[in-house]
Design a protein around this motif. Structure first.
Motif, mmCIF file in Angstrom:
data_model
loop_
_atom_site.group_PDB
_atom_site.id
_atom_site.type_symbol
_atom_site.label_atom_id
_atom_site.label_comp_id
_atom_site.label_asym_id
_atom_site.label_seq_id
_atom_site.Cartn_x
_atom_site.Cartn_y
_atom_site.Cartn_z
ATOM 1 N N VAL A 1 9.394 36.767 42.859
ATOM 2 C CA VAL A 1 10.049 35.929 41.851
ATOM 3 C C VAL A 1 11.319 35.308 42.429
ATOM 4 C CG1 VAL A 1 11.249 35.978 39.625
ATOM 5 C CG2 VAL A 1 9.066 37.163 39.884
ATOM 6 N N MET A 2 12.105 36.111 43.137
ATOM 7 C CA MET A 2 13.329 35.588 43.760
ATOM 8 C C MET A 2 13.005 34.501 44.777
ATOM 9 S SD MET A 2 15.683 38.983 44.324
ATOM 10 C CE MET A 2 16.945 38.130 45.226
ATOM 11 N N LEU A 3 11.941 34.681 45.536
ATOM 12 C CA LEU A 3 11.538 33.694 46.539
ATOM 13 C C LEU A 3 11.179 32.365 45.886
ATOM 14 C CD1 LEU A 3 10.908 33.229 49.568
ATOM 15 C CD2 LEU A 3 8.589 33.988 49.075
ATOM 16 N N ILE A 4 10.404 32.410 44.828
ATOM 17 C CA ILE A 4 9.985 31.188 44.131
ATOM 18 C C ILE A 4 11.189 30.480 43.508
ATOM 19 C CG2 ILE A 4 8.687 30.342 42.126
ATOM 20 C CD1 ILE A 4 6.611 32.591 42.823
ATOM 21 N N VAL A 5 12.013 31.241 42.797
ATOM 22 C CA VAL A 5 13.185 30.639 42.151
ATOM 23 C C VAL A 5 14.151 30.087 43.198
ATOM 24 C CG1 VAL A 5 15.194 31.121 40.694
ATOM 25 C CG2 VAL A 5 12.960 32.021 40.053
ATOM 26 N N GLY A 6 14.362 30.829 44.281
ATOM 27 C CA GLY A 6 15.249 30.357 45.346
ATOM 28 C C GLY A 6 14.747 29.071 45.981
ATOM 29 N N GLY A 7 13.440 28.956 46.160
ATOM 30 C CA GLY A 7 12.862 27.730 46.718
ATOM 31 C C GLY A 7 13.091 26.527 45.814
ATOM 32 N N PHE A 8 12.862 26.704 44.515
ATOM 33 C CA PHE A 8 13.094 25.600 43.582
ATOM 34 C C PHE A 8 14.580 25.288 43.441
ATOM 35 C CE2 PHE A 8 8.730 26.422 42.147
ATOM 36 C CZ PHE A 8 8.260 25.118 42.140
ATOM 37 N N LEU A 9 15.406 26.298 43.567
ATOM 38 C CA LEU A 9 16.848 26.077 43.525
ATOM 39 C C LEU A 9 17.296 25.243 44.725
ATOM 40 C CD1 LEU A 9 19.442 26.815 41.988
ATOM 41 C CD2 LEU A 9 19.610 28.814 43.461
ATOM 42 N N LEU A 10 16.694 25.489 45.864
ATOM 43 C CA LEU A 10 17.047 24.769 47.082
ATOM 44 C C LEU A 10 16.746 23.280 46.986
ATOM 45 C CD1 LEU A 10 18.268 25.349 49.839
ATOM 46 C CD2 LEU A 10 15.977 25.723 50.718
ATOM 47 N N GLY B 1 17.012 21.658 44.168
ATOM 48 C CA GLY B 1 17.873 21.111 43.125
ATOM 49 C C GLY B 1 17.274 21.047 41.740
ATOM 50 N N GLN B 2 16.287 21.874 41.433
ATOM 51 C CA GLN B 2 15.714 21.894 40.094
ATOM 52 C C GLN B 2 16.678 22.567 39.119
ATOM 53 O OE1 GLN B 2 12.733 20.535 39.104
ATOM 54 N NE2 GLN B 2 12.738 19.649 41.150
ATOM 55 N N SER B 3 16.996 21.877 38.034
ATOM 56 C CA SER B 3 17.974 22.407 37.075
ATOM 57 C C SER B 3 17.504 23.689 36.411
ATOM 58 C CB SER B 3 18.283 21.358 36.012
ATOM 59 O OG SER B 3 18.976 20.288 36.584
ATOM 60 N N ALA C 1 27.201 19.018 41.737
ATOM 61 C CA ALA C 1 26.624 19.603 42.947
ATOM 62 C C ALA C 1 25.103 19.472 42.945
ATOM 63 C CB ALA C 1 27.037 21.064 43.062
ATOM 64 N N ALA C 2 24.475 19.718 41.815
ATOM 65 C CA ALA C 2 23.016 19.600 41.734
ATOM 66 C C ALA C 2 22.583 18.161 41.956
ATOM 67 C CB ALA C 2 22.520 20.102 40.385
ATOM 68 N N GLU C 3 23.367 17.222 41.424
ATOM 69 C CA GLU C 3 23.059 15.808 41.636
ATOM 70 C C GLU C 3 23.128 15.457 43.121
ATOM 71 O OE1 GLU C 3 25.153 11.650 40.459
ATOM 72 O OE2 GLU C 3 25.044 13.187 38.906
ATOM 73 N N GLU C 4 24.148 15.948 43.805
ATOM 74 C CA GLU C 4 24.298 15.710 45.243
ATOM 75 C C GLU C 4 23.156 16.350 46.022
ATOM 76 O OE1 GLU C 4 25.638 14.480 48.922
ATOM 77 O OE2 GLU C 4 26.313 13.791 46.976
ATOM 78 N N LEU C 5 22.758 17.560 45.620
ATOM 79 C CA LEU C 5 21.668 18.252 46.302
ATOM 80 C C LEU C 5 20.355 17.493 46.138
ATOM 81 C CD1 LEU C 5 21.113 20.798 47.958
ATOM 82 C CD2 LEU C 5 20.604 21.974 45.829
ATOM 83 N N ARG C 6 20.094 17.003 44.926
ATOM 84 C CA ARG C 6 18.879 16.208 44.705
ATOM 85 C C ARG C 6 18.925 14.915 45.516
ATOM 86 N NH1 ARG C 6 19.472 18.339 39.498
ATOM 87 N NH2 ARG C 6 20.708 16.577 38.818
ATOM 88 N N TYR C 7 20.103 14.285 45.594
ATOM 89 C CA TYR C 7 20.264 13.064 46.383
ATOM 90 C C TYR C 7 19.973 13.337 47.856
ATOM 91 C CZ TYR C 7 22.614 9.349 48.952
ATOM 92 O OH TYR C 7 22.903 8.344 49.825
ATOM 93 N N GLN C 8 20.509 14.439 48.376
ATOM 94 C CA GLN C 8 20.280 14.795 49.778
ATOM 95 C C GLN C 8 18.801 15.064 50.023
ATOM 96 O OE1 GLN C 8 22.289 14.666 52.338
ATOM 97 N NE2 GLN C 8 24.054 14.084 51.117
ATOM 98 N N ASN C 9 18.121 15.739 49.099
ATOM 99 C CA ASN C 9 16.698 16.018 49.267
ATOM 100 C C ASN C 9 15.865 14.749 49.237
ATOM 101 O OD1 ASN C 9 16.840 18.782 49.620
ATOM 102 N ND2 ASN C 9 16.811 19.182 47.430
#
Length: 161
Positions: A66-75, A77-79, A128-136
């Motif tokens: 569960v941590m792996l999946i959530v961490g991947g989506f967090l990376l 930039g999913q809100s 920060a999330a907006e910047e992360l999504r922009y970078q992705n």
């Protein structure tokens, strides 16, 4: 100035996501050891709150997944992953208390990392999330910016590193 701050906080989110992923892989590894070779797990009745090594192993593997999946989506930039990560990391920190008698240093280290991750997830999320999504969106595979993909011939003077 505001752009620099949002980039810095995007770094905190990326850090939180990577720490979550690393913690998840450690949990999965510990769980697999407990499941496959329970004689390698040292548990004393007075130092470890434990019902069964197999149950503990499965809990670690599932929680790590569960941590792996959530961490991947967090990376990426999913809100929604932010809220899930706050819950998962909080539960992880609370669950660490179970092993504090057996592994005090490790447990305190995990709780400290969970606290840092929570800070990265809670403080200044939106810019920060907006910047992360922009970078992705801007950066492609292997850190190459759009237009520099390996299948395309680089223009003269452009160096792909």
């Amino acid at each position: 100035m505001a752009e620099e701050r949002s980039r810095a906080w995007a770094g905190w989110i990326a850090f939180a996501a990577v720490i979550m992923i690393v913690n998840s892989l450690i949990n999965i590894l510990q769980g697999m050891v407990a499941l496959l070779d329970d004689e390698r797990v040292l548990a004393t009745p007075d130092g470890f709150v434990l019902v069964d090594i197999t149950s503990w192993g499965w809990a670690l593997v599932i929680f790590g997944g569960v941590m792996l999946i959530v961490g991947g989506f967090l990376l990426i930039g999913q809100s929604w992953a932010r809220y899930a990560a706050v819950v998962v990391i909080s539960l992880h920190a609370v669950a660490q208390v179970v092993s504090i008698g057996a592994y005090p240093f490790w447990t305190l280290l995990m709780i400290a990392l969970d606290t840092v991750v929570l800070f990265g997830l809670i403080a200044r999320w939106e810019p920060a999330a907006e910047e992360l999504r922009y970078q992705n969106d801007r950066v492609g595979p292997a850190g190459l910016t759009n237009g520099e993909f390996p299948h395309e011939a680089p223009s003269h003077g452009t160096r792909i590193s």
